[in-house]
Design a protein around this motif. Structure first.
Motif, PDB file in Angstrom:
ATOM      1  N   GLN A   1       0.842  -1.182   0.000  1.00 29.17           N
ATOM      2  CA  GLN A   1       0.000   0.000   0.000  1.00 29.17           C
ATOM      3  C   GLN A   1       0.887   1.246   0.000  1.00 29.17           C
ATOM      4  N   VAL A   2       0.566   2.192  -0.843  1.00 28.73           N
ATOM      5  CA  VAL A   2       1.303   3.445  -0.918  1.00 28.73           C
ATOM      6  C   VAL A   2       0.375   4.548  -0.448  1.00 28.73           C
ATOM      7  N   THR A   3       0.880   5.404   0.426  1.00 26.48           N
ATOM      8  CA  THR A   3       0.048   6.494   0.944  1.00 26.48           C
ATOM      9  C   THR A   3       0.570   7.829   0.455  1.00 26.48           C
ATOM     10  N   TRP A   4      -0.343   8.813   0.336  1.00 25.46           N
ATOM     11  CA  TRP A   4      -0.006  10.147  -0.137  1.00 25.46           C
ATOM     12  C   TRP A   4      -0.401  11.161   0.925  1.00 25.46           C
TER      13      TRP A   4
ATOM     14  N   GLY B   1       8.766   8.369  -2.180  1.00 25.29           N
ATOM     15  CA  GLY B   1      10.080   8.765  -1.659  1.00 25.29           C
ATOM     16  C   GLY B   1      10.463  10.170  -2.098  1.00 25.29           C
ATOM     17  N   ILE B   2      10.229  10.492  -3.350  1.00 22.79           N
ATOM     18  CA  ILE B   2      10.535  11.829  -3.883  1.00 22.79           C
ATOM     19  C   ILE B   2       9.709  12.891  -3.170  1.00 22.79           C
ATOM     20  N   LEU B   3       8.460  12.581  -2.916  1.00 25.97           N
ATOM     21  CA  LEU B   3       7.530  13.567  -2.356  1.00 25.97           C
ATOM     22  C   LEU B   3       7.687  13.774  -0.844  1.00 25.97           C
ATOM     23  N   LYS B   4       8.488  12.953  -0.189  1.00 24.53           N
ATOM     24  CA  LYS B   4       8.727  13.133   1.257  1.00 24.53           C
ATOM     25  C   LYS B   4       9.357  14.503   1.522  1.00 24.53           C
ATOM     26  N   ASP B   5      10.109  15.016   0.554  1.00 28.01           N
ATOM     27  CA  ASP B   5      10.802  16.297   0.710  1.00 28.01           C
ATOM     28  C   ASP B   5       9.878  17.495   0.518  1.00 28.01           C
ATOM     29  N   TYR B   6       8.649  17.280   0.009  1.00 29.50           N
ATOM     30  CA  TYR B   6       7.748  18.410  -0.260  1.00 29.50           C
ATOM     31  C   TYR B   6       6.888  18.728   0.935  1.00 29.50           C
TER      32      TYR B   6
ATOM     33  N   LYS C   1       6.087  17.686 -10.808  1.00 31.54           N
ATOM     34  CA  LYS C   1       7.547  17.775 -10.723  1.00 31.54           C
ATOM     35  C   LYS C   1       8.152  16.421 -10.322  1.00 31.54           C
ATOM     36  N   ALA C   2       7.510  15.746  -9.384  1.00 31.84           N
ATOM     37  CA  ALA C   2       7.997  14.439  -8.938  1.00 31.84           C
ATOM     38  C   ALA C   2       7.873  13.398 -10.048  1.00 31.84           C
ATOM     39  N   ILE C   3       6.772  13.423 -10.774  1.00 31.72           N
ATOM     40  CA  ILE C   3       6.565  12.472 -11.876  1.00 31.72           C
ATOM     41  C   ILE C   3       7.662  12.616 -12.917  1.00 31.72           C
TER      42      ILE C   3
ATOM     43  N   ARG D   1       6.143   0.108  -8.293  1.00 31.18           N
ATOM     44  CA  ARG D   1       7.469   0.718  -8.084  1.00 31.18           C
ATOM     45  C   ARG D   1       7.443   2.226  -8.321  1.00 31.18           C
ATOM     46  N   ALA D   2       6.714   2.649  -9.348  1.00 29.57           N
ATOM     47  CA  ALA D   2       6.606   4.085  -9.631  1.00 29.57           C
ATOM     48  C   ALA D   2       5.985   4.808  -8.446  1.00 29.57           C
ATOM     49  N   LYS D   3       4.944   4.243  -7.880  1.00 33.47           N
ATOM     50  CA  LYS D   3       4.287   4.874  -6.730  1.00 33.47           C
ATOM     51  C   LYS D   3       5.220   4.941  -5.525  1.00 33.47           C
TER      52      LYS D   3
END
Length: 171
Positions: A102-105, A166-171, A116-118, A159-161
């Motif tokens: 499960q991936v959470t946002w 991971g990329i979006l943790k910085d936002y 930008k993350a995509i 994997r993309a999610k």
């Protein structure tokens, strides 16, 4: 002609009417460029794919059956063009299997931050994420378009999610 029906415009394009071809181009260029830019991740590749895609559209327009809108048919042509371009220029896809988790946002995520993350994703991950999550294609359709298995499409999306998270943790 402005306001002309899609069916009439296609008929004129099939007769090699340059004004009709220009009208079709003007109606769809921005939408197709947006899809291509998201898939390729850069303006130059998107512009090249847009040009190549319109050449294909006009040479293969006679194969359009009318079972969907011409825009939907064209989008498929453009997506395939972008994918061909990515395959020749870049390492296309790591087909290693991933565990489905499960991936959470974050609820505060903005569209600009996500866009930008995509664009930071590798081309294979980005393409599958966009085709499934943004464009609404089913994994079976994506698998056929990309010449991969349905399972690979699913694992690449997972994997993309995870990478996006991971990329979006910085936002």
């Amino acid at each position: 002609m402005k306001g002309e029906s899609e069916k009439d415009l296609i008929a004129r394009c099939l007769q090699q009417d340059r004004k009709a071809q220009y009208e079709l181009f003007m109606r769809y260029k921005d939408a197709m460029f947006t899809v291509l830019f998201r898939l390729t991740g850069n303006r130059e590749d998107a512009e090249d794919a847009l040009q190549e895609g319109f050449v294909k559209v006009f040479t293969k327009l006679h194969t359009y059956k009318g079972s969907s809108s011409v825009g939907s048919w064209m989008k498929t042509v453009f997506i395939r063009t972008a994918i061909e371009k990515l395959r020749t220029r870049h390492h296309w896809m790591d087909i290693e299997k991933a565990n489905d988790q499960q991936v959470t946002w974050d609820d505060d995520l903005t569209g600009a931050a996500l866009e930008k993350a995509i664009l930071q994703l590798e081309s294979g991950y980005r393409s599958i994420f966009l085709l499934v999550e943004v464009e609404g294609y089913k994994h079976k359709e994506v698998a056929k378009m990309l010449g991969i298995s349905e399972g690979t499409s699913k694992s690449q999306l997972s994997r993309a999610k995870k990478k996006l998270q991971g990329i979006l943790k910085d936002y």
